[in-house]
Design an enzyme around this catalytic site. Structure first.
Site, PDB file in Angstrom:
ATOM      1  CB  SER A 119      42.035  37.437  42.658  1.00 44.49           C
ATOM      2  OG  SER A 119      41.581  37.025  41.411  1.00 44.49           O
ATOM      3  CG  HIS A 140      44.487  32.087  42.566  1.00 44.60           C
ATOM      4  ND1 HIS A 140      45.589  32.899  42.649  1.00 44.60           N
ATOM      5  CD2 HIS A 140      43.588  32.780  41.814  1.00 44.60           C
ATOM      6  CE1 HIS A 140      45.357  34.023  41.995  1.00 44.60           C
ATOM      7  NE2 HIS A 140      44.162  33.971  41.476  1.00 44.60           N
ATOM      8  CD  GLU A 152      49.032  31.709  44.119  1.00 43.34           C
ATOM      9  OE1 GLU A 152      50.106  32.283  44.354  1.00 43.34           O
ATOM     10  OE2 GLU A 152      47.936  32.303  44.139  1.00 43.34           O
ATOM     11  CG  ASN A 190      46.606  37.810  42.310  1.00 34.10           C
ATOM     12  OD1 ASN A 190      47.252  37.921  41.266  1.00 34.10           O
ATOM     13  ND2 ASN A 190      45.394  37.291  42.330  1.00 34.10           N
TER      14      ASN A 190
HETATM   15  N1  CAA Z   1      43.128  28.108  24.445  1.00 35.19           N
HETATM   16  C1  CAA Z   1      43.931  27.500  23.562  1.00 35.19           C
HETATM   17  N2  CAA Z   1      44.945  28.137  22.914  1.00 35.19           N
HETATM   18  C2  CAA Z   1      45.107  29.452  23.185  1.00 35.19           C
HETATM   19  C3  CAA Z   1      44.288  30.144  24.097  1.00 35.19           C
HETATM   20  C4  CAA Z   1      43.276  29.415  24.746  1.00 35.19           C
HETATM   21  N3  CAA Z   1      42.464  29.987  25.638  1.00 35.19           N
HETATM   22  N4  CAA Z   1      44.697  31.444  24.145  1.00 35.19           N
HETATM   23  C5  CAA Z   1      45.732  31.562  23.298  1.00 35.19           C
HETATM   24  N5  CAA Z   1      45.980  30.353  22.712  1.00 35.19           N
HETATM   25  C6  CAA Z   1      47.020  30.058  21.746  1.00 35.19           C
HETATM   26  C7  CAA Z   1      47.008  31.047  20.600  1.00 35.19           C
HETATM   27  O1  CAA Z   1      46.145  30.626  19.561  1.00 35.19           O
HETATM   28  C8  CAA Z   1      48.446  31.044  20.133  1.00 35.19           C
HETATM   29  O2  CAA Z   1      48.652  29.973  19.246  1.00 35.19           O
HETATM   30  P1  CAA Z   1      49.680  30.123  18.009  1.00 35.19           P
HETATM   31  O3  CAA Z   1      51.036  30.159  18.648  1.00 35.19           O
HETATM   32  O4  CAA Z   1      49.422  28.911  17.199  1.00 35.19           O
HETATM   33  O5  CAA Z   1      49.283  31.405  17.336  1.00 35.19           O
HETATM   34  C9  CAA Z   1      49.232  30.741  21.396  1.00 35.19           C
HETATM   35  O6  CAA Z   1      48.291  30.218  22.372  1.00 35.19           O
HETATM   36  C10 CAA Z   1      49.868  31.987  21.965  1.00 35.19           C
HETATM   37  O7  CAA Z   1      48.871  32.985  22.112  1.00 35.19           O
HETATM   38  P2  CAA Z   1      48.960  34.453  21.516  1.00 35.19           P
HETATM   39  O8  CAA Z   1      49.599  34.444  20.180  1.00 35.19           O
HETATM   40  O9  CAA Z   1      47.617  35.074  21.652  1.00 35.19           O
HETATM   41  O10 CAA Z   1      49.853  35.307  22.468  1.00 35.19           O
HETATM   42  P3  CAA Z   1      51.139  35.051  23.340  1.00 35.19           P
HETATM   43  O11 CAA Z   1      52.207  34.336  22.606  1.00 35.19           O
HETATM   44  O12 CAA Z   1      51.428  36.383  23.931  1.00 35.19           O
HETATM   45  O13 CAA Z   1      50.696  34.098  24.546  1.00 35.19           O
HETATM   46  C11 CAA Z   1      49.865  34.295  26.767  1.00 35.19           C
HETATM   47  C12 CAA Z   1      49.568  34.359  25.270  1.00 35.19           C
HETATM   48  C13 CAA Z   1      50.253  32.860  27.159  1.00 35.19           C
HETATM   49  C14 CAA Z   1      48.562  34.680  27.445  1.00 35.19           C
HETATM   50  C15 CAA Z   1      51.050  35.247  27.141  1.00 35.19           C
HETATM   51  O14 CAA Z   1      50.850  36.505  26.576  1.00 35.19           O
HETATM   52  C16 CAA Z   1      51.215  35.388  28.628  1.00 35.19           C
HETATM   53  O15 CAA Z   1      51.776  34.533  29.299  1.00 35.19           O
HETATM   54  N6  CAA Z   1      50.701  36.530  29.188  1.00 35.19           N
HETATM   55  C17 CAA Z   1      50.741  36.794  30.610  1.00 35.19           C
HETATM   56  C18 CAA Z   1      49.539  36.165  31.251  1.00 35.19           C
HETATM   57  C19 CAA Z   1      49.543  36.319  32.740  1.00 35.19           C
HETATM   58  O16 CAA Z   1      50.385  36.953  33.347  1.00 35.19           O
HETATM   59  N7  CAA Z   1      48.522  35.724  33.379  1.00 35.19           N
HETATM   60  C20 CAA Z   1      48.292  35.851  34.783  1.00 35.19           C
HETATM   61  C21 CAA Z   1      47.260  36.918  35.019  1.00 35.19           C
HETATM   62  S1  CAA Z   1      47.003  37.251  36.747  1.00 35.19           S
HETATM   63  C22 CAA Z   1      45.993  36.027  37.232  1.00 35.19           C
HETATM   64  O17 CAA Z   1      45.552  35.199  36.487  1.00 35.19           O
HETATM   65  C23 CAA Z   1      45.655  35.995  38.685  1.00 35.19           C
HETATM   66  C24 CAA Z   1      44.535  36.830  39.159  1.00 35.19           C
HETATM   67  O18 CAA Z   1      43.932  36.429  40.187  1.00 35.19           O
HETATM   68  C25 CAA Z   1      44.151  38.117  38.559  1.00 35.19           C
HETATM   69  P1  NAD Z   2      34.012  37.264  34.980  1.00 34.84           P
HETATM   70  O1  NAD Z   2      33.342  38.544  35.278  1.00 34.84           O
HETATM   71  O2  NAD Z   2      34.625  37.038  33.642  1.00 34.84           O
HETATM   72  O3  NAD Z   2      32.990  36.040  35.211  1.00 34.84           O
HETATM   73  C1  NAD Z   2      32.236  35.858  36.382  1.00 34.84           C
HETATM   74  C2  NAD Z   2      30.970  35.101  35.978  1.00 34.84           C
HETATM   75  O4  NAD Z   2      30.294  34.663  37.176  1.00 34.84           O
HETATM   76  C3  NAD Z   2      29.982  35.951  35.185  1.00 34.84           C
HETATM   77  O5  NAD Z   2      29.695  35.287  33.965  1.00 34.84           O
HETATM   78  C4  NAD Z   2      28.744  36.044  36.093  1.00 34.84           C
HETATM   79  O6  NAD Z   2      27.524  36.025  35.389  1.00 34.84           O
HETATM   80  C5  NAD Z   2      28.905  34.783  36.943  1.00 34.84           C
HETATM   81  N1  NAD Z   2      28.245  34.851  38.257  1.00 34.84           N
HETATM   82  C6  NAD Z   2      28.264  35.913  39.126  1.00 34.84           C
HETATM   83  N2  NAD Z   2      27.596  35.574  40.260  1.00 34.84           N
HETATM   84  C7  NAD Z   2      27.160  34.287  40.085  1.00 34.84           C
HETATM   85  C8  NAD Z   2      26.442  33.367  40.912  1.00 34.84           C
HETATM   86  N3  NAD Z   2      26.040  33.706  42.147  1.00 34.84           N
HETATM   87  N4  NAD Z   2      26.178  32.132  40.419  1.00 34.84           N
HETATM   88  C9  NAD Z   2      26.583  31.764  39.181  1.00 34.84           C
HETATM   89  N5  NAD Z   2      27.278  32.592  38.354  1.00 34.84           N
HETATM   90  C10 NAD Z   2      27.566  33.829  38.820  1.00 34.84           C
HETATM   91  O7  NAD Z   2      35.090  37.058  36.130  1.00 34.84           O
HETATM   92  P2  NAD Z   2      36.446  36.214  36.098  1.00 34.84           P
HETATM   93  O8  NAD Z   2      37.528  37.078  35.581  1.00 34.84           O
HETATM   94  O9  NAD Z   2      36.181  34.892  35.480  1.00 34.84           O
HETATM   95  O10 NAD Z   2      36.715  36.041  37.668  1.00 34.84           O
HETATM   96  C11 NAD Z   2      36.064  35.046  38.415  1.00 34.84           C
HETATM   97  C12 NAD Z   2      36.826  34.801  39.709  1.00 34.84           C
HETATM   98  O11 NAD Z   2      38.160  34.344  39.376  1.00 34.84           O
HETATM   99  C13 NAD Z   2      37.000  36.035  40.583  1.00 34.84           C
HETATM  100  O12 NAD Z   2      36.992  35.611  41.921  1.00 34.84           O
HETATM  101  C14 NAD Z   2      38.385  36.548  40.181  1.00 34.84           C
HETATM  102  O13 NAD Z   2      38.988  37.334  41.160  1.00 34.84           O
HETATM  103  C15 NAD Z   2      39.108  35.236  39.987  1.00 34.84           C
HETATM  104  N6  NAD Z   2      40.269  35.291  39.094  1.00 34.84           N
HETATM  105  C16 NAD Z   2      40.253  36.108  37.999  1.00 34.84           C
HETATM  106  C17 NAD Z   2      41.354  36.121  37.163  1.00 34.84           C
HETATM  107  C18 NAD Z   2      41.390  36.985  35.931  1.00 34.84           C
HETATM  108  O14 NAD Z   2      42.472  37.170  35.357  1.00 34.84           O
HETATM  109  N7  NAD Z   2      40.274  37.530  35.465  1.00 34.84           N
HETATM  110  C19 NAD Z   2      42.458  35.289  37.425  1.00 34.84           C
HETATM  111  C20 NAD Z   2      42.424  34.439  38.540  1.00 34.84           C
HETATM  112  C21 NAD Z   2      41.325  34.464  39.394  1.00 34.84           C
END
Ligand code: CAA
Ligand code: NAD
Length: 289
Positions: A119, A140, A152, A190
């Site tokens: 991330s 990403h 990304e 991010n």
């Molecule tokens: N696989 C298959 N289907 C799935 C699923 C999955 N993993 N997860 C949810 N669904 C389905 C659900 O069953 C649901 O189906 P129905 O319409 O038939 O009920 C549908 O998708 C919609 O899901 P929900 O009803 O649970 O909820 P929602 O309408 O709010 O949609 C969401 C879910 C798409 C996640 C939406 O809430 C959303 O876009 N949220 C924001 C997510 C976001 O910002 N993500 C980025 C996070 S940051 C990141 O990833 C980067 C990082 O490095 C941290």
């Molecule tokens: P998580 O904690 O759900 O899962 C990580 C998994 O990796 C765990 O099951 C752990 O047992 C396993 N693991 C740790 N060290 C290991 C190793 N050396 N070999 C094999 N397995 C190992 O974490 P996550 O949320 O899936 O995040 C994973 C990566 O993706 C991170 O770099 C995170 O920043 C990135 N990411 C996370 C998100 C998010 O929304 N959570 C979104 C985009 C990117």
């Protein structure tokens, strides 16, 4: 796309989704997970997700069975030796990621492309650790991988044109829209999203608002699908803290990157969000309670 055999390392929130979309793209996928319980849970989530897609008539039962049949779990890094592409999705800790890429660099065939789903960390450092910087790229994906359309593709100064093009083609084959990003903290999304999430926490720390009201503000006022506190729980409070901690260490003068005390407190209490059933809110499986 020449990539056929894909290794995914980590079968948590992100790894299981990446394994699933790669298998749906027709690749043979080997998932390496350090924790046998997490591997079982992740494979179960893939099965459930494919079931949902069948139920919604997005894919046929035969396609779901075929995709699931393409995925094999393992606990042994040597099983990734002949992969065309390895995508790392383990804990957000640069030392742990570098150690993994060092092992992969010593083990994998010369043509293997290395990708990190980090991330926030510099992809170039992982490329250096692998000993093959020209074959390293960031891929990403976004959470939940099955539904979010963006990937990304992070290019370092050393990434070869061929590796970048192959990584982009893989992202497209997984059904994503690839966006090229530079190897900067947080890439595109991010760099904006994480400071916003941290500021939402500081707003609650100051007593200016509550998680429920901030979320209502951003969903009803701005049309965001989730407010920042629901999203924090969805992403994982540990992962968010690791991102900010990594940035604080590398960029100590950037005030936007401070770790809110309330975030640390929640993580110390084991309230990591959706994955532990409680963060800022309570969760039942993938839904807010
Ligand atoms: N696989 C298959 N289907 C799935 C699923 C999955 N993993 N997860 C949810 N669904 C389905 C659900 O069953 C649901 O189906 P129905 O319409 O038939 O009920 C549908 O998708 C919609 O899901 P929900 O009803 O649970 O909820 P929602 O309408 O709010 O949609 C969401 C879910 C798409 C996640 C939406 O809430 C959303 O876009 N949220 C924001 C997510 C976001 O910002 N993500 C980025 C996070 S940051 C990141 O990833 C980067 C990082 O490095 C941290
Ligand atoms: P998580 O904690 O759900 O899962 C990580 C998994 O990796 C765990 O099951 C752990 O047992 C396993 N693991 C740790 N060290 C290991 C190793 N050396 N070999 C094999 N397995 C190992 O974490 P996550 O949320 O899936 O995040 C994973 C990566 O993706 C991170 O770099 C995170 O920043 C990135 N990411 C996370 C998100 C998010 O929304 N959570 C979104 C985009 C990117």
């Amino acid at each position: 796309m020449t990539v056929q055999k894909v290794g995914v390392v980590g079968c948590g929130l992100m790894g299981h989704g990446i394994a699933q979309v790669a298998a749906q793209a027709g690749c043979q996928v080997t998932v390496l997970e350090a924790d046998a319980g997490a591997l079982e849970k992740g494979l179960g989530r893939i099965n459930k997700s494919l079931g949902k897609l069948v139920q919604k008539e997005k894919i046929s039962q035969a396609d779901a069975d075929k995709a699931f049949g393409h995925i094999t779990g393992t606990g042994e890094v040597k099983d990734l030796a002949d992969c065309d592409l390895v995508v790392e999705a383990i804990v957000e800790n640069l030392d742990v990621k570098n150690a993994l890429f060092k092992d992969l660099g010593a083990l994998c065939k010369a043509e293997t492309i290395f990708a990190s789903n980090t991330s926030s960390f510099p992809v170039s450092e992982m490329g250096a650790a692998s000993g093959r910087p020209e074959r390293m790229v960031g891929l990403h994906f976004f959470n939940p991988v099955q539904l979010m359309k963006l990937v990304e593709v992070v290019r370092t100064p050393a990434t070869s044109d061929e590796v970048f093009a192959e990584a982009k083609a893989f992202g497209e084959a997984c059904g994503k829209v690839p966006v090229a990003a530079s190897d900067t903290p947080g890439f595109v999304v991010n760099r904006l999203l994480v400071p916003y999430l941290a500021e939402a926490i500081r707003m609650v720390e100051r007593g200016d608002s509550t998680p429920a009201d901030v979320d209502a503000g951003m969903t009803l006022g701005c049309g965001y699908p989730m407010g920042p506190f629901t999203l924090l729980d969805y992403v994982g409070l540990d992962t968010t803290m690791f991102i900010l901690e990594g940035w604080v260490e590398k960029y100590p003068n950037e005030s936007l990157f401070e770790v809110p005390a309330l975030l640390r407190q929640k993580v110390q209490e084991g309230k990591l969000g959706r994955k532990t059933g409680e963060g800022f809110f309570k969760w039942e499986g993938d839904k807010r309670a």
